[in-house]
Design a protein around this motif. Structure first.
Motif, mmCIF file in Angstrom:
data_model
loop_
_atom_site.group_PDB
_atom_site.id
_atom_site.type_symbol
_atom_site.label_atom_id
_atom_site.label_comp_id
_atom_site.label_asym_id
_atom_site.label_seq_id
_atom_site.Cartn_x
_atom_site.Cartn_y
_atom_site.Cartn_z
ATOM 1 N N PRO A 3 8.871 -35.954 -6.689
ATOM 2 C CA PRO A 3 9.725 -34.895 -7.262
ATOM 3 C C PRO A 3 8.976 -34.114 -8.348
ATOM 4 C CG PRO A 3 10.790 -37.062 -7.372
ATOM 5 C CD PRO A 3 9.384 -37.290 -6.922
ATOM 6 N N LEU A 4 8.956 -32.797 -8.239
ATOM 7 C CA LEU A 4 8.362 -31.945 -9.268
ATOM 8 C C LEU A 4 9.422 -31.657 -10.318
ATOM 9 C CD1 LEU A 4 6.363 -29.356 -7.146
ATOM 10 C CD2 LEU A 4 5.491 -31.334 -8.366
ATOM 11 N N ARG A 5 9.108 -31.917 -11.554
ATOM 12 C CA ARG A 5 10.037 -31.652 -12.641
ATOM 13 C C ARG A 5 9.778 -30.283 -13.252
ATOM 14 N NH1 ARG A 5 12.915 -35.816 -14.821
ATOM 15 N NH2 ARG A 5 12.796 -34.805 -16.830
ATOM 16 N N GLU A 6 8.525 -29.836 -13.212
ATOM 17 C CA GLU A 6 8.171 -28.556 -13.813
ATOM 18 C C GLU A 6 6.879 -28.062 -13.178
ATOM 19 O OE1 GLU A 6 6.918 -26.664 -18.134
ATOM 20 O OE2 GLU A 6 7.030 -28.819 -17.931
ATOM 21 N N VAL A 7 6.804 -26.772 -12.898
ATOM 22 C CA VAL A 7 5.569 -26.130 -12.455
ATOM 23 C C VAL A 7 5.386 -24.909 -13.327
ATOM 24 C CG1 VAL A 7 4.352 -24.988 -10.568
ATOM 25 C CG2 VAL A 7 5.892 -26.905 -10.074
ATOM 26 N N GLU A 26 7.206 -37.171 -11.125
ATOM 27 C CA GLU A 26 7.710 -38.513 -11.388
ATOM 28 C C GLU A 26 7.024 -39.479 -10.443
ATOM 29 O OE1 GLU A 26 11.871 -39.576 -11.498
ATOM 30 O OE2 GLU A 26 12.254 -37.700 -12.566
ATOM 31 N N HIS A 27 6.603 -40.600 -10.993
ATOM 32 C CA HIS A 27 6.004 -41.654 -10.183
ATOM 33 C C HIS A 27 6.510 -42.986 -10.691
ATOM 34 C CE1 HIS A 27 2.791 -44.545 -9.077
ATOM 35 N NE2 HIS A 27 2.960 -43.935 -7.915
ATOM 36 N N LEU A 28 7.171 -43.710 -9.836
ATOM 37 C CA LEU A 28 7.756 -45.007 -10.197
ATOM 38 C C LEU A 28 8.665 -44.878 -11.414
ATOM 39 C CD1 LEU A 28 4.630 -47.314 -9.680
ATOM 40 C CD2 LEU A 28 6.526 -46.905 -8.085
ATOM 41 N N GLY A 29 9.415 -43.785 -11.469
ATOM 42 C CA GLY A 29 10.367 -43.575 -12.560
ATOM 43 C C GLY A 29 9.741 -43.126 -13.865
ATOM 44 N N ARG A 30 8.457 -42.853 -13.869
ATOM 45 C CA ARG A 30 7.765 -42.387 -15.074
ATOM 46 C C ARG A 30 7.176 -41.006 -14.804
ATOM 47 N NH1 ARG A 30 4.181 -47.591 -16.598
ATOM 48 N NH2 ARG A 30 4.083 -46.652 -18.662
ATOM 49 N N ARG A 31 7.021 -40.223 -15.863
ATOM 50 C CA ARG A 31 6.556 -38.844 -15.705
ATOM 51 C C ARG A 31 5.092 -38.682 -16.093
ATOM 52 N NH1 ARG A 31 10.329 -36.873 -19.469
ATOM 53 N NH2 ARG A 31 9.004 -35.080 -19.771
ATOM 54 N N VAL A 32 4.414 -37.802 -15.336
ATOM 55 C CA VAL A 32 3.006 -37.473 -15.578
ATOM 56 C C VAL A 32 2.878 -35.958 -15.579
ATOM 57 C CG1 VAL A 32 0.624 -37.725 -14.778
ATOM 58 C CG2 VAL A 32 2.294 -39.518 -14.274
ATOM 59 N N ALA A 33 2.209 -35.404 -16.600
ATOM 60 C CA ALA A 33 1.859 -33.978 -16.621
ATOM 61 C C ALA A 33 0.455 -33.866 -16.051
ATOM 62 C CB ALA A 33 1.908 -33.428 -18.046
ATOM 63 N N ILE A 34 0.293 -33.015 -15.037
ATOM 64 C CA ILE A 34 -0.996 -32.839 -14.373
ATOM 65 C C ILE A 34 -1.431 -31.387 -14.519
ATOM 66 C CG2 ILE A 34 -2.277 -33.017 -12.204
ATOM 67 C CD1 ILE A 34 -0.095 -35.048 -11.309
ATOM 68 N N TYR A 35 -2.615 -31.195 -15.062
ATOM 69 C CA TYR A 35 -3.180 -29.868 -15.256
ATOM 70 C C TYR A 35 -4.237 -29.605 -14.192
ATOM 71 C CZ TYR A 35 -1.254 -29.805 -20.006
ATOM 72 O OH TYR A 35 -0.423 -29.820 -21.100
ATOM 73 N N PRO A 72 6.245 -36.554 -21.191
ATOM 74 C CA PRO A 72 5.833 -37.419 -20.090
ATOM 75 C C PRO A 72 5.002 -38.567 -20.660
ATOM 76 C CG PRO A 72 4.611 -35.359 -20.059
ATOM 77 C CD PRO A 72 5.636 -35.238 -21.134
ATOM 78 N N GLU A 73 4.933 -39.648 -19.920
ATOM 79 C CA GLU A 73 4.215 -40.823 -20.431
ATOM 80 C C GLU A 73 2.711 -40.736 -20.266
ATOM 81 O OE1 GLU A 73 6.823 -44.371 -19.174
ATOM 82 O OE2 GLU A 73 7.684 -42.507 -18.405
ATOM 83 N N ALA A 74 2.241 -39.815 -19.434
ATOM 84 C CA ALA A 74 0.802 -39.690 -19.210
ATOM 85 C C ALA A 74 0.444 -38.238 -18.929
ATOM 86 C CB ALA A 74 0.375 -40.557 -18.035
ATOM 87 N N VAL A 75 -0.837 -37.950 -19.098
ATOM 88 C CA VAL A 75 -1.359 -36.623 -18.792
ATOM 89 C C VAL A 75 -2.665 -36.782 -18.032
ATOM 90 C CG1 VAL A 75 -2.603 -36.341 -20.975
ATOM 91 C CG2 VAL A 75 -1.835 -34.334 -19.764
#
Length: 167
Positions: A3-7, A26-35, A72-75
């Motif tokens: 699921p994409l939360r933001e683009v 979202e991955h395994l209920g946790r959020r990651v920001a990817i640049y 998010p918990e990670a970047v």
């Protein structure tokens, strides 16, 4: 597949014309920001200054992203940084505690660019393309692919969530 939360495309910055964006998944209920990153090459003096501004903007945005109350918990920052990881060009990103996937995975030199013609084409090449990640993640693999239409080779990295008991 996630699921994409933001683009969000990067805002126009100086001569930053290459396509860049940031997504949150979202991955395994946790959020990651990817640049998705592509900064200017330091081919001329004015481009060196512009590249530094672009990296400063990335560092500031990543730091602000991780500091938000709903952070998010990670970047992950991935792409063409047009600079080796250990250089001054990327010191602000290292200052955030970001690690480089190839080094973290123990995947060797991982050269992604070398001149195709002339005397320097005999040199071993350097890694200008990186996948950098925050400490909530652990890199379990990193590879460099073959040349496929660019003067840079593609990179790929695999991550898992760091166990809370890991240092």
């Amino acid at each position: 597949r996630r699921p994409l939360r933001e683009v969000r495309p990067y805002p126009a910055r100086g001569s930053w014309t290459e396509p860049n964006c940031r997504i949150e998944v979202e991955h395994l209920g946790r959020r990651v920001a990817i640049y998705c990153v592509h900064v200017l090459p330091p081919a001329r003096l004015e481009l060196v200054a512009e590249q530094r501004r672009q990296i400063a903007w990335l560092a500031g945005d990543a730091e602000a992203t991780l500091a938000r109350p709903d952070a998010p918990e990670a970047v992950i920052l991935a792409g063409d940084f047009n600079a080796p990881f250990h250089t001054n060009h990327l010191r602000e990103l290292r200052g955030l505690g970001l690690r480089e996937s190839h080094a973290a995975a123990g995947a060797g030199r991982g050269a992604t660019w070398k001149p195709r013609g002339g005397l320097l084409s005999r040199a071993p090449g350097i890694r200008l393309d990186h996948t950098m990640f925050s400490l909530a993640l652990r890199c379990v693999g990193a590879t460099v692919g073959p040349y496929v239409g660019s003067d840079h080779q593609p990179i790929a990295a695999r991550f898992v969530w760091r166990d809370e008991s890991e240092p």
